[in-house]
Write a protein that holds these residues in place. Structure first.
Motif, PDB file in Angstrom:
ATOM      1  N   GLY A 136      10.426  -4.196  -5.918  1.00  0.00           N
ATOM      2  CA  GLY A 136      11.105  -4.485  -7.342  1.00  0.00           C
ATOM      3  C   GLY A 136      12.480  -3.623  -7.456  1.00  0.00           C
ATOM      4  O   GLY A 136      13.347  -4.054  -8.152  1.00  0.00           O
ATOM      5  N   ASP A 137      12.657  -2.345  -7.104  1.00  0.00           N
ATOM      6  CA  ASP A 137      13.487  -1.458  -6.941  1.00  0.00           C
ATOM      7  C   ASP A 137      14.806  -2.028  -5.650  1.00  0.00           C
ATOM      8  O   ASP A 137      15.829  -1.183  -5.311  1.00  0.00           O
ATOM      9  N   GLY A 138      14.245  -2.738  -4.711  1.00  0.00           N
ATOM     10  CA  GLY A 138      15.088  -3.201  -3.688  1.00  0.00           C
ATOM     11  C   GLY A 138      14.849  -2.310  -2.117  1.00  0.00           C
ATOM     12  O   GLY A 138      15.493  -2.415  -1.352  1.00  0.00           O
ATOM     13  N   GLY A 139      13.757  -1.366  -2.436  1.00  0.00           N
ATOM     14  CA  GLY A 139      13.573  -0.745  -1.205  1.00  0.00           C
ATOM     15  C   GLY A 139      12.761  -1.507  -0.090  1.00  0.00           C
ATOM     16  O   GLY A 139      11.813  -2.340  -0.476  1.00  0.00           O
ATOM     17  N   LEU A 140      12.972  -1.442   1.018  1.00  0.00           N
ATOM     18  CA  LEU A 140      12.525  -2.209   2.357  1.00  0.00           C
ATOM     19  C   LEU A 140      11.135  -1.840   2.485  1.00  0.00           C
ATOM     20  O   LEU A 140      10.571  -0.567   2.388  1.00  0.00           O
ATOM     21  N   ILE A 141      10.258  -2.913   2.473  1.00  0.00           N
ATOM     22  CA  ILE A 141       8.685  -2.501   2.619  1.00  0.00           C
ATOM     23  C   ILE A 141       8.617  -2.635   4.301  1.00  0.00           C
ATOM     24  O   ILE A 141       9.152  -3.983   4.707  1.00  0.00           O
ATOM     25  N   GLY A 142       7.813  -2.135   4.936  1.00  0.00           N
ATOM     26  CA  GLY A 142       7.538  -2.505   6.575  1.00  0.00           C
ATOM     27  C   GLY A 142       8.516  -2.208   7.348  1.00  0.00           C
ATOM     28  O   GLY A 142       8.903  -2.939   8.280  1.00  0.00           O
ATOM     29  N   ASP A 143       9.299  -1.064   7.277  1.00  0.00           N
ATOM     30  CA  ASP A 143      10.425  -0.810   8.268  1.00  0.00           C
ATOM     31  C   ASP A 143      10.073  -0.984   9.630  1.00  0.00           C
ATOM     32  O   ASP A 143       9.230  -0.326  10.079  1.00  0.00           O
ATOM     33  N   GLY A 144      10.690  -1.706  10.411  1.00  0.00           N
ATOM     34  CA  GLY A 144      10.547  -1.900  11.905  1.00  0.00           C
ATOM     35  C   GLY A 144       9.176  -2.854  12.113  1.00  0.00           C
ATOM     36  O   GLY A 144       8.958  -3.137  13.261  1.00  0.00           O
ATOM     37  N   ASP A 145       8.798  -3.350  11.138  1.00  0.00           N
ATOM     38  CA  ASP A 145       7.255  -4.075  11.079  1.00  0.00           C
ATOM     39  C   ASP A 145       7.419  -5.508  10.761  1.00  0.00           C
ATOM     40  O   ASP A 145       7.403  -5.622   9.711  1.00  0.00           O
ATOM     41  N   VAL A 146       7.793  -6.494  11.411  1.00  0.00           N
ATOM     42  CA  VAL A 146       7.943  -7.652  11.217  1.00  0.00           C
ATOM     43  C   VAL A 146       6.681  -8.561  10.670  1.00  0.00           C
ATOM     44  O   VAL A 146       6.875  -9.308   9.641  1.00  0.00           O
ATOM     45  N   ALA A 147       5.756  -7.964  11.089  1.00  0.00           N
ATOM     46  CA  ALA A 147       4.424  -8.761  10.254  1.00  0.00           C
ATOM     47  C   ALA A 147       4.312  -8.263   8.802  1.00  0.00           C
ATOM     48  O   ALA A 147       4.062  -9.126   8.045  1.00  0.00           O
ATOM     49  N   ALA A 148       4.380  -6.942   8.831  1.00  0.00           N
ATOM     50  CA  ALA A 148       4.433  -6.450   7.210  1.00  0.00           C
ATOM     51  C   ALA A 148       5.471  -7.061   6.242  1.00  0.00           C
ATOM     52  O   ALA A 148       5.406  -7.577   5.311  1.00  0.00           O
ATOM     53  N   GLN A 149       6.864  -7.120   7.043  1.00  0.00           N
ATOM     54  CA  GLN A 149       7.907  -7.555   6.300  1.00  0.00           C
ATOM     55  C   GLN A 149       7.742  -9.242   5.912  1.00  0.00           C
ATOM     56  O   GLN A 149       8.093  -9.801   5.076  1.00  0.00           O
ATOM     57  N   ALA A 150       7.246  -9.973   6.979  1.00  0.00           N
ATOM     58  CA  ALA A 150       7.006 -11.522   6.782  1.00  0.00           C
ATOM     59  C   ALA A 150       5.962 -11.745   5.588  1.00  0.00           C
ATOM     60  O   ALA A 150       6.219 -12.491   4.710  1.00  0.00           O
ATOM     61  N   ILE A 151       4.975 -10.722   5.581  1.00  0.00           N
ATOM     62  CA  ILE A 151       3.960 -11.114   4.454  1.00  0.00           C
ATOM     63  C   ILE A 151       4.548 -10.659   3.104  1.00  0.00           C
ATOM     64  O   ILE A 151       4.703 -11.341   2.099  1.00  0.00           O
ATOM     65  N   ARG A 152       5.324  -9.415   2.871  1.00  0.00           N
ATOM     66  CA  ARG A 152       6.096  -9.223   1.766  1.00  0.00           C
ATOM     67  C   ARG A 152       7.211 -10.234   1.484  1.00  0.00           C
ATOM     68  O   ARG A 152       7.444 -10.677   0.343  1.00  0.00           O
TER      69      ARG A 152
END
Length: 133
Positions: free
Chosen positions: A41-57
C-alpha cells in the motif's frame, strides 16, 4: 441476464488456466483494472528478485482493485500479464495459476517486455472484467 460465456473450442489447446473466447452478454458492466505490480500500500516492492512471489502479489492487488469495483476474479474476462525478459516463466505461471485457475477460466494474454515502470518489478498484471447484474 445470462452469465459470461467462456469457450474452449475443440482443436485448440485445452488448459485449466485460460479459455480462448469470451462472450459478454448485453447490459453487463465492464471493469478495467490497470497494470498491477507486486507493491504494498505504500508502493514498496514485495518479493525482490522472486517472480513467483511477485506474481502472487500482483494478482492479489488486481483482485483488490476488482473488489473495489464490485467484482471478483470469477468476473474477469481477460487477464494480461507482462513478464520482464529472462524471468522464470514456469515459476511465474504456476504462481499465477494458483490464484486464477478455475473450471471456467478467463482469457489470458502474456508478453515478455524489457522492463516495467516500477523499479525491480518482474511482472505486471491487468484485467478486464464484466459484472452481470
Amino acid at each position: 441476464m445470462s452469465a459470461i460465456e467462456r469457450i474452449r473450442p475443440e482443436g485448440l489447446v485445452r488448459s485449466p488456466a485460460f479459455s480462448h473466447v469470451a462472450v459478454v452478454p448485453p447490459g453487463a458492466t465492464t471493469i478495467y483494472v490497470g497494470g498491477q505490480n507486486a507493491v504494498d500500500g505504500d508502493g514498496g516492492l514485495i518479493g525482490d528478485g522472486d517472480v513467483a512471489a511477485q506474481a502472487i502479489r500482483a494478482v492479489q492487488n488486481a483482485k483488490t482493485a476488482l473488489a473495489a469495483a464490485g467484482a471478483d476474479a470469477g468476473d474477469v474476462v481477460q487477464w494480461t500479464v507482462l513478464f520482464v525478459d529472462g524471468v522464470d516463466l514456469a515459476g511465474a505461471y504456476q504462481a499465477i495459476a494458483s490464484e486464477v485457475a478455475s473450471d471456467d477460466p478467463a482469457l489470458v494474454t502474456a508478453a515478455m517486455v524489457a522492463g516495467l515502470g516500477v523499479p525491480g518489478a518482474l511482472i505486471e498484471v491487468s484485467a478486464v472484467a464484466a459484472v452481470v447484474r
